[in-house]
Design an enzyme around this catalytic site. Structure first.
Site, PDB file in Angstrom:
ATOM      1  N   HIS A 243     -19.907 -20.681  16.773  1.00  0.00           N
ATOM      2  CA  HIS A 243     -19.852 -21.285  18.067  1.00  0.00           C
ATOM      3  C   HIS A 243     -21.384 -20.927  18.579  1.00  0.00           C
ATOM      4  CE1 HIS A 243     -15.455 -21.954  18.107  1.00  0.00           C
ATOM      5  NE2 HIS A 243     -15.533 -20.867  17.613  1.00  0.00           N
TER       6      HIS A 243
HETATM    7  O1  RIB Z   1     -14.178 -19.841  22.083  1.00  0.00           O
HETATM    8  C1  RIB Z   1     -15.226 -19.581  21.269  1.00  0.00           C
HETATM    9  C2  RIB Z   1     -15.947 -18.403  21.768  1.00  0.00           C
HETATM   10  O2  RIB Z   1     -14.875 -17.252  22.437  1.00  0.00           O
HETATM   11  C3  RIB Z   1     -17.351 -17.598  21.141  1.00  0.00           C
HETATM   12  O3  RIB Z   1     -18.175 -17.177  22.056  1.00  0.00           O
HETATM   13  C4  RIB Z   1     -16.698 -16.467  20.590  1.00  0.00           C
HETATM   14  O4  RIB Z   1     -17.643 -15.279  20.440  1.00  0.00           O
HETATM   15  C5  RIB Z   1     -15.756 -16.218  21.743  1.00  0.00           C
HETATM   16  O5  RIB Z   1     -16.337 -15.527  22.721  1.00  0.00           O
END
Ligand code: RIB
Ligand code: CA
Length: 313
Positions: A243
């Site tokens: 992500h």
């Molecule tokens: O949903 C994904 C996000 O939530 C990313 O930033 C992961 O590190 C968590 O913080």
């Protein structure tokens, strides 16, 4: 062109760690003014420690790391040890940090930096819950117009939620903070699950980091191996969505991404859909188009950039 001045607001988190490494490996593109830690994946005491561990892994103990808010604005903290492990950075063993945590609070660092730097010269890259950013905007309303852009990881629309059926983790943890940021009027570029779920750490892509033969490459591969065990089980396919580095990759090679300027508002009333990012993708309302909401990525190009840059560390 001069590198873009950025502040990364983060809750490390293996994917946060890779985002920090990508920024540190790209001085020609981004100048990392500091890292502000927030409670999210794990409590603040761990996110601030993990941020310092990542800086030291990259040989950058000069980067100032600040601790910020230890809980959301209005709701109890929800963490994600089941995804990231007890430490938040489970996987490869790393030494405890020796670099100091800055004395100043992260929110004060955000306010002071945005007031000191020329207006429109600093980009904020929040990759965890938006508590620090919203708190800074509430405490110092003068700084929001001075922000060049916010490039954040959070939200979901066509991909739906990963924490509840309606909400992605970062927004779900602090919906009130997200609402404040999405209403702030600051130029917003959003990396939702719609795009990050197309950036999957396949075995071939993870091997490319391990084959770098460097401590940073090995750590990156180790984080991905750990991170993948949960998501591949949950989604039933190889690899896990990487992500947070999507935000930094956007700053370096925006052509890797495509999206649409739409209105995005945050659900803050219904418990059923709390923290949902409601994107008006088809323009059925006259609500202001406040966000560039990403939907697609050149995943091979993204991982090629990541591998090429992390090889530098
Ligand atoms: O949903 C994904 C996000 O939530 C990313 O930033 C992961 O590190 C968590 O913080
Ligand atoms: Ca994160």
């Amino acid at each position: 062109m001069a590198p873009r001045k950025i502040i990364i607001d983060t809750d490390p988190g293996q994917d946060d760690a890779v985002a920090i490494l990508l920024a540190l490996a790209s001085p020609e593109d981004v100048e990392l003014l500091g890292i502000t830690a927030v409670a999210g994946n794990v409590p603040l005491a761990l996110t601030q420690k993990n941020a310092r561990m990542v800086c030291e892994l990259a040989g950058r103990s000069d980067v100032p790391v600040f601790a910020g808010c230890d809980r959301p604005l209005a709701r109890p903290l929800v963490t994600a040890e089941h995804v990231h492990g007890k430490t938040g950075l489970d996987g490869p063993p790393l030494p405890d940090p020796t670099m100091p945590l800055q004395d100043a609070h992260a929110v004060d660092f955000l306010i002071d930096t945005l007031r000191r730097e020329p207006a429109g010269s600093v980009t904020l890259c929040p990759i965890g819950p938006l508590t620090n950013i919203a708190t800074a905007f509430a405490r110092a309303p003068d700084i929001a117009p001075r922000v060049a852009e916010i490039v954040l990881m959070g939200g979901a629309y066509f991909e739906v939620g990963n924490t509840t059926p309606a909400a992605e983790f970062n927004i779900h943890v602090d919906p009130q903070a997200a609402d404040a940021v999405f209403r702030s009027g600051v130029k917003l570029t959003v990396m939702p699950l719609d795009v990050t779920h197309k950036a999957l750490t396949t075995h071939k892509r993870v091997a490319a980091f391990r084959n770098l033969g460097t401590p940073v490459g090995e750590a990156t591969a180790g984080w991905m191996d750990f991170f993948e065990r949960y998501d591949s089980e949950k989604y039933g396919h190889e690899g896990a969505p990487l992500h947070d580095p999507c935000t930094i990759a956007w700053l370096i090679r925006p052509e890797l991404f495509s999206g649409r300027h739409v209105n995005v508002e945050i659900e803050t009333h219904s418990e059923l859909t709390m923290g949902m990012t409601v994107a008006d993708w088809w323009g059925v309302t006259d609500r202001p188009k406040n966000a560039l909401f990403m939907g697609d990525i050149d995943a091979d190009g993204f991982f090629a950039l990541l591998t090429e840059r992390i090889a530098r560390l």
